[in-house]
Design a protein around this motif. Structure first.
Motif, PDB file in Angstrom:
ATOM      1  N   GLY A   1       0.792  -1.220   0.000  1.00  0.00           N
ATOM      2  CA  GLY A   1       0.000   0.000   0.000  1.00  0.00           C
ATOM      3  C   GLY A   1       0.823   1.268   0.000  1.00  0.00           C
ATOM      4  N   GLY A   2       2.111   1.183  -0.388  1.00  0.00           N
ATOM      5  CA  GLY A   2       2.957   2.372  -0.410  1.00  0.00           C
ATOM      6  C   GLY A   2       2.682   3.267  -1.611  1.00  0.00           C
ATOM      7  N   ARG A   3       3.424   4.366  -1.677  1.00  0.00           N
ATOM      8  CA  ARG A   3       3.316   5.311  -2.792  1.00  0.00           C
ATOM      9  C   ARG A   3       4.664   5.334  -3.515  1.00  0.00           C
ATOM     10  NH1 ARG A   3      -0.141   9.660  -2.503  1.00  0.00           N
ATOM     11  NH2 ARG A   3       1.553  11.128  -2.885  1.00  0.00           N
ATOM     12  N   PHE A   4       4.694   4.838  -4.740  1.00  0.00           N
ATOM     13  CA  PHE A   4       5.951   4.645  -5.449  1.00  0.00           C
ATOM     14  C   PHE A   4       5.956   5.347  -6.795  1.00  0.00           C
ATOM     15  CE2 PHE A   4       5.305   0.613  -3.011  1.00  0.00           C
ATOM     16  CZ  PHE A   4       6.290   0.833  -2.052  1.00  0.00           C
ATOM     17  N   VAL A   5       7.118   5.870  -7.155  1.00  0.00           N
ATOM     18  CA  VAL A   5       7.325   6.462  -8.471  1.00  0.00           C
ATOM     19  C   VAL A   5       8.531   5.787  -9.107  1.00  0.00           C
ATOM     20  CG1 VAL A   5       8.797   8.330  -7.554  1.00  0.00           C
ATOM     21  CG2 VAL A   5       7.647   8.613  -9.770  1.00  0.00           C
ATOM     22  N   THR A   6       8.495   5.647 -10.424  1.00  0.00           N
ATOM     23  CA  THR A   6       9.631   5.080 -11.141  1.00  0.00           C
ATOM     24  C   THR A   6       9.757   5.747 -12.492  1.00  0.00           C
ATOM     25  OG1 THR A   6      10.727   3.018 -11.748  1.00  0.00           O
ATOM     26  CG2 THR A   6       8.384   3.203 -12.304  1.00  0.00           C
ATOM     27  N   MET A   7      10.833   5.413 -13.209  1.00  0.00           N
ATOM     28  CA  MET A   7      10.990   5.871 -14.596  1.00  0.00           C
ATOM     29  C   MET A   7      11.188   4.648 -15.466  1.00  0.00           C
ATOM     30  SD  MET A   7      14.829   7.493 -14.586  1.00  0.00           S
ATOM     31  CE  MET A   7      16.257   6.510 -14.121  1.00  0.00           C
ATOM     32  N   SER A   8      10.540   4.644 -16.622  1.00  0.00           N
ATOM     33  CA  SER A   8      10.605   3.468 -17.482  1.00  0.00           C
ATOM     34  C   SER A   8      10.146   3.817 -18.886  1.00  0.00           C
ATOM     35  CB  SER A   8       9.719   2.350 -16.917  1.00  0.00           C
ATOM     36  OG  SER A   8       9.568   1.294 -17.846  1.00  0.00           O
ATOM     37  N   ALA A   9      10.746   3.114 -19.882  1.00  0.00           N
ATOM     38  CA  ALA A   9      10.305   3.264 -21.263  1.00  0.00           C
ATOM     39  C   ALA A   9       9.182   2.301 -21.595  1.00  0.00           C
ATOM     40  CB  ALA A   9      11.478   3.029 -22.216  1.00  0.00           C
ATOM     41  N   GLY A  10       8.849   1.404 -20.659  1.00  0.00           N
ATOM     42  CA  GLY A  10       7.739   0.512 -20.944  1.00  0.00           C
ATOM     43  C   GLY A  10       7.712  -0.777 -20.151  1.00  0.00           C
ATOM     44  N   ASN A  11       8.720  -1.638 -20.317  1.00  0.00           N
ATOM     45  CA  ASN A  11       8.657  -2.973 -19.721  1.00  0.00           C
ATOM     46  C   ASN A  11       8.695  -2.955 -18.195  1.00  0.00           C
ATOM     47  OD1 ASN A  11       8.320  -4.361 -22.073  1.00  0.00           O
ATOM     48  ND2 ASN A  11      10.464  -4.962 -22.287  1.00  0.00           N
ATOM     49  N   TYR A  12       9.615  -2.179 -17.622  1.00  0.00           N
ATOM     50  CA  TYR A  12       9.625  -2.087 -16.166  1.00  0.00           C
ATOM     51  C   TYR A  12       8.332  -1.443 -15.691  1.00  0.00           C
ATOM     52  CZ  TYR A  12      10.742  -0.955 -11.357  1.00  0.00           C
ATOM     53  OH  TYR A  12      10.686  -0.866  -9.984  1.00  0.00           O
ATOM     54  N   GLY A  13       7.894  -0.405 -16.400  1.00  0.00           N
ATOM     55  CA  GLY A  13       6.656   0.280 -16.032  1.00  0.00           C
ATOM     56  C   GLY A  13       5.463  -0.654 -16.031  1.00  0.00           C
ATOM     57  N   LYS A  14       5.407  -1.558 -17.004  1.00  0.00           N
ATOM     58  CA  LYS A  14       4.300  -2.519 -17.076  1.00  0.00           C
ATOM     59  C   LYS A  14       4.323  -3.451 -15.872  1.00  0.00           C
ATOM     60  CE  LYS A  14       2.277  -6.049 -20.117  1.00  0.00           C
ATOM     61  NZ  LYS A  14       2.443  -6.806 -21.386  1.00  0.00           N
ATOM     62  N   SER A  15       5.500  -3.994 -15.541  1.00  0.00           N
ATOM     63  CA  SER A  15       5.609  -4.888 -14.390  1.00  0.00           C
ATOM     64  C   SER A  15       5.347  -4.137 -13.078  1.00  0.00           C
ATOM     65  CB  SER A  15       7.004  -5.530 -14.360  1.00  0.00           C
ATOM     66  OG  SER A  15       7.172  -6.401 -15.457  1.00  0.00           O
ATOM     67  N   PHE A  16       5.851  -2.924 -12.994  1.00  0.00           N
ATOM     68  CA  PHE A  16       5.629  -2.054 -11.827  1.00  0.00           C
ATOM     69  C   PHE A  16       4.136  -1.800 -11.635  1.00  0.00           C
ATOM     70  CE2 PHE A  16       4.860   2.352 -10.476  1.00  0.00           C
ATOM     71  CZ  PHE A  16       5.595   2.466  -9.304  1.00  0.00           C
ATOM     72  N   ALA A  17       3.440  -1.497 -12.730  1.00  0.00           N
ATOM     73  CA  ALA A  17       2.001  -1.223 -12.661  1.00  0.00           C
ATOM     74  C   ALA A  17       1.221  -2.475 -12.252  1.00  0.00           C
ATOM     75  CB  ALA A  17       1.509  -0.703 -14.009  1.00  0.00           C
ATOM     76  N   TYR A  18       1.619  -3.607 -12.812  1.00  0.00           N
ATOM     77  CA  TYR A  18       0.980  -4.881 -12.485  1.00  0.00           C
ATOM     78  C   TYR A  18       1.135  -5.187 -10.995  1.00  0.00           C
ATOM     79  CZ  TYR A  18       0.174  -9.971 -12.667  1.00  0.00           C
ATOM     80  OH  TYR A  18      -0.273 -11.244 -12.453  1.00  0.00           O
ATOM     81  N   ALA A  19       2.341  -4.990 -10.479  1.00  0.00           N
ATOM     82  CA  ALA A  19       2.598  -5.244  -9.058  1.00  0.00           C
ATOM     83  C   ALA A  19       1.867  -4.229  -8.173  1.00  0.00           C
ATOM     84  CB  ALA A  19       4.101  -5.196  -8.785  1.00  0.00           C
ATOM     85  N   SER A  20       1.838  -2.977  -8.608  1.00  0.00           N
ATOM     86  CA  SER A  20       1.149  -1.936  -7.827  1.00  0.00           C
ATOM     87  C   SER A  20      -0.320  -2.281  -7.648  1.00  0.00           C
ATOM     88  CB  SER A  20       1.275  -0.578  -8.529  1.00  0.00           C
ATOM     89  OG  SER A  20       2.611  -0.140  -8.565  1.00  0.00           O
ATOM     90  N   LYS A  21      -0.928  -2.754  -8.713  1.00  0.00           N
ATOM     91  CA  LYS A  21      -2.344  -3.134  -8.635  1.00  0.00           C
ATOM     92  C   LYS A  21      -2.530  -4.311  -7.694  1.00  0.00           C
ATOM     93  CE  LYS A  21      -6.338  -4.350 -11.490  1.00  0.00           C
ATOM     94  NZ  LYS A  21      -6.844  -4.578 -12.874  1.00  0.00           N
ATOM     95  N   HIS A  22      -1.656  -5.300  -7.793  1.00  0.00           N
ATOM     96  CA  HIS A  22      -1.769  -6.487  -6.942  1.00  0.00           C
ATOM     97  C   HIS A  22      -1.604  -6.141  -5.467  1.00  0.00           C
ATOM     98  CE1 HIS A  22      -1.400 -10.741  -5.784  1.00  0.00           C
ATOM     99  NE2 HIS A  22      -0.486 -10.310  -4.923  1.00  0.00           N
ATOM    100  N   TYR A  23      -0.623  -5.289  -5.151  1.00  0.00           N
ATOM    101  CA  TYR A  23      -0.316  -4.974  -3.757  1.00  0.00           C
ATOM    102  C   TYR A  23      -1.097  -3.774  -3.215  1.00  0.00           C
ATOM    103  CZ  TYR A  23       3.580  -8.299  -3.609  1.00  0.00           C
ATOM    104  OH  TYR A  23       4.345  -9.444  -3.611  1.00  0.00           O
ATOM    105  N   GLY A  24      -1.950  -3.173  -4.039  1.00  0.00           N
ATOM    106  CA  GLY A  24      -2.735  -2.032  -3.579  1.00  0.00           C
ATOM    107  C   GLY A  24      -1.908  -0.790  -3.345  1.00  0.00           C
ATOM    108  N   SER A  25      -0.828  -0.643  -4.117  1.00  0.00           N
ATOM    109  CA  SER A  25       0.055   0.522  -3.970  1.00  0.00           C
ATOM    110  C   SER A  25      -0.364   1.627  -4.948  1.00  0.00           C
ATOM    111  CB  SER A  25       1.508   0.133  -4.259  1.00  0.00           C
ATOM    112  OG  SER A  25       1.931  -0.892  -3.385  1.00  0.00           O
ATOM    113  N   MET A  26      -0.022   2.863  -4.598  1.00  0.00           N
ATOM    114  CA  MET A  26      -0.232   3.976  -5.519  1.00  0.00           C
ATOM    115  C   MET A  26       1.047   4.141  -6.336  1.00  0.00           C
ATOM    116  SD  MET A  26      -0.837   8.012  -4.718  1.00  0.00           S
ATOM    117  CE  MET A  26      -0.640   9.219  -6.040  1.00  0.00           C
ATOM    118  N   GLY A  27       0.928   4.132  -7.655  1.00  0.00           N
ATOM    119  CA  GLY A  27       2.120   4.200  -8.485  1.00  0.00           C
ATOM    120  C   GLY A  27       2.065   5.265  -9.552  1.00  0.00           C
TER     121      GLY A  27
END
Length: 334
Positions: free
Chosen positions: A88-114
Motif C-alpha cells: 500500500g505504499g506510494r511509489f514512483v519510477t521511470m521506465s520506457a515501458g517494460n519495467y513500467g508494465k511490471s511495476f504497474a501490475y505489481a502496484s495493482k496487486h499490492y494495492g500501492s499507488m504508483g
C-alpha cells in the motif's frame, strides 16, 4: 548477508558489488519463485530446432523471457522489490515501458499507488497499457526523467523504485541466471541485452558467483545508447543523450551498482546498430518468435558475429522481452 545490512544498504543507496553474495541471490530466487505475481521459469530451446539462421557451428540455447509474465524479464526484479517494500505504499519510477508494465501490475496487486515517468520517445501504446492498471503516467523528454522523479519524491512524498540501479531488483533478475544454469550447467558464453545494466549485472553475478569462472558473459547495447560501453572505457558510470529503436535499452545513464557488477563479472560490452536490431526483430518474427527491439539485441549480436570465439561453444542467448504492438511491427522489414 544480514537483513540489517541489506536494509541499510537498500535505503541509503551505498551497496557495492562486494555486498552481492550467492546467499543473497539464492534468497531472492526463492522470493521470485514463490511470488504471488506469478513469475514463471521460462523455456530454453535449442537454436537448431528453429528455422533461425546461424553462420557459426555452435550449440546455442535461446532463453525465452518474451514468454514471461507481463512480457519481459522485468517482473523478476519487480517481484523482489515489492516483496521487500511495505504494502500500500506510494511509489514512483521511470521506465520506457517494460519495467513500467511490471511495476504497474505489481502496484495493482499490492494495492500501492504508483506513477511511471516515461520518455517521450516510448511508444504511446506502452503508456496506455500502464495506465490500464490504474497507474499514472507522465511523459517527458529523456533528459528530464530524474528531475520529474525527484519532484515526485520531494513534493508528493513518493518513494523511488529504480528500474535498474537497485539491489533488490538486480537480485531478482539474478533468478534468470540461475535458471540458465539449471538448463545448461556449464555455458561457455552468455549474451544478455544491456540498458542501465540491471539484467546483465544480475545474470552475470548469478553465473560467476555460482562458480562458472570460465563462462564469458557479454552485454549487448545499441550503438546510439551505449552508456555501459562508455562506462567501461571511462571506468565510471556515465550519462549520454541516448537514441535507439530499442527504447528499453536507452536510459540516460548507466547504473552505479550495475556498473560495478558488470565491470567485475561481464567479459565486455558489444554494440549493435538499430538496423541490425530491426533485422533481428524481423528474423525472429519470421520464425514464430515475437520479440521487441530491446529483447532482440543479444540475438542481433550473435547473428552479426559481434561476439568472438563461438565456434564449438555452448552459448546462451537471452530474448529478454516481447512487448511489441502490431502497430510497431509495421516498422520492421519483411
Amino acid at each position: 548477508m544480514s537483513t540489517e545490512l541489506h536494509e541499510k544498504g537498500r535505503v541509503d543507496g551505498k551497496m557495492s558489488a562486494d555486498d552481492v553474495t550467492l546467499g543473497l541471490l539464492r534468497e531472492a530466487r526463492e522470493t521470485v519463485r514463490s511470488s504471488p505475481l506469478g513469475v514463471i521459469n521460462t523455456p530454453m530451446i535449442p537454436w537448431c530446432q528453429t528455422t533461425l539462421p546461424l553462420s557459426v557451428s555452435c550449440n546455442v540455447q535461446i532463453k525465452l523471457e518474451n514468454m514471461q509474465k507481463t512480457g519481459s524479464f522485468k517482473i523478476r526484479g519487480v517481484a523482489n522489490q515489492f516483496a521487500r517494500r511495505p504494502k500500500g505504499g506510494r511509489f514512483v519510477t521511470m521506465s520506457a515501458g517494460n519495467y513500467g508494465k511490471s511495476f504497474a501490475y505489481a502496484s495493482k496487486h499490492y494495492g500501492s499507488m504508483g506513477k511511471v515517468v516515461m520518455p517521450e520517445t516510448a511508444p504511446e501504446s506502452r503508456s496506455v497499457l500502464i495506465q490500464s492498471f490504474g497507474v499514472e503516467v507522465e511523459r517527458v523528454p529523456t533528459s528530464c526523467l530524474m528531475n520529474v522523479v525527484n519532484r515526485c519524491v520531494h513534493e508528493d512524498n513518493m518513494s523511488f523504485l529504480h528500474s535498474y540501479d537497485d539491489l533488490d531488483l538486480i537480485a531478482g533478475h539474478a533468478s534468470l541466471g540461475m535458471e540458465v544454469l539449471e538448463a545448461m550447467p556449464e555455458p561457455d558464453v552468455v549474451a544478455v541485452c544491456c540498458g542501465g545494466g540491471g539484467l546483465l549485472a544480475g545474470v552475470a553475478a548469478a553465473i560467476k558467483l555460482s562458480g562458472r569462472d570460465k563462462t564469458r558473459i557479454y552485454g549487448v547495447e545499441p550503438e546510439g545508447a551505449c552508456t555501459m560501453y562508455k562506462s567501461f572505457i571511462e571506468k565510471k558510470p556515465v550519462a549520454m543523450d541516448t537514441k535507439s529503436i530499442a527504447s528499453g535499452l536507452a536510459p540516460p545513464f548507466a547504473g552505479r551498482l550495475p556498473y560495478e557488477l558488470c565491470q567485475r563479472y561481464a567479459e565486455e560490452i558489444v554494440l549493435v546498430s538499430d538496423e541490425e536490431i530491426k533485422a533481428a526483430v524481423s528474423t525472429l518474427y519470421g520464425s514464430g518468435l515475437v520479440v521487441e527491439p530491446s529483447g532482440s539485441a543479444a540475438f542481433a549480436a550473435i547473428v552479426n558475429n559481434k561476439i568472438p570465439e563461438l565456434e564449438g561453444k555452448n552459448v546462451v542467448c537471452i530474448l529478454s522481452g516481447g512487448n511489441v504492438g502490431k502497430d510497431e511491427l509495421g516498422d520492421f522489414p519483411d
